[in-house]
Design an enzyme around this catalytic site. Sequence first.
Site, PDB file in Angstrom:
ATOM      1  N   LYS A 204      19.522  46.164  19.039  1.00 41.23           N
ATOM      2  CA  LYS A 204      18.121  46.183  18.619  1.00 41.23           C
ATOM      3  C   LYS A 204      17.994  45.985  17.112  1.00 41.23           C
ATOM      4  CE  LYS A 204      16.234  48.458  22.645  1.00 41.23           C
ATOM      5  NZ  LYS A 204      15.534  49.627  23.241  1.00 41.23           N
ATOM      6  N   ARG A 242      22.793  52.298  27.455  1.00 43.23           N
ATOM      7  CA  ARG A 242      22.505  50.973  28.031  1.00 43.23           C
ATOM      8  C   ARG A 242      22.925  49.933  27.001  1.00 43.23           C
ATOM      9  NH1 ARG A 242      18.213  47.323  27.888  1.00 43.23           N
ATOM     10  NH2 ARG A 242      17.780  46.241  29.872  1.00 43.23           N
TER      11      ARG A 242
END
Length: 263
Positions: A204, A242
């Site tokens: 991210k 994740r």
Amino acid sequence: MGIVNVTPDSFSDGGQWFDTEVAIAHGRHLVAQGADIVDVGGESTRPGAQAVTPAEELARVLPVVEALAREGVVVSVDTVNASTAAAVVEAGAAIVNDVSGGLADPAMAATVARAGVVYVIQHWRGTPETMNSLAVYDDVVAEVCAELEDRVSAAHAAGVRDEQIVLDPGLGFAKDAGHNWELLAHLGDLAALGYPLLVGASRKRFLSGVVAPAVADEPLARDHATTAVTALAAQAGAWCVRVHEVAASADAVRVAAAWRSRR
């Protein structure tokens, strides 16, 4: 939890796994690397992403879920649509990973309750088109905890049992870099809500602030930083991470477990 984006527009892999057979093969590869769960998604949730219809989403993910579940893989499906959730559970999915926490589709919680599968309730505000404008908090940890508790209450009201629930703070969803780091530094506060935690930091944008400036804008260059977050999240007691690249994070989880076992 290894990620298989069956999308043409993911921020992290740009449609690399959009073809059904390629996506299935990638799921197998993630399991071989050490993934305990494979998370299959058919709709990008990156900031600014356009929604796809539930029918299109299902067409993308269903054959992948069916193939992997037949092989004994524990499959999670990343969806905000109750109709998709019902179909993939019927096809063998064991987890519904709802980034909206039930806000996008009022039928989701009842659907998951009937199915009896694990339900990941993520914190979110707005939609991919609007969420960046909603990243405003006085105390991000306290507010995310309170908003997650509200979603848990709604899930309970629809019949979801405590043992089905996993919580996700929603890193990057209506949060800037400072908010993300604050939440990661206070995973204990989130764990105090009493449910397992899923942490999704992989590749991210907020990680660009801690990687070499020359490659900061390249999502794949954030994998080492992702592994560091995995180690720290595992040490803090997260149930699952994740990630896009599994092998290093699987090692990091085992290192954290060995470290904790000697304390």
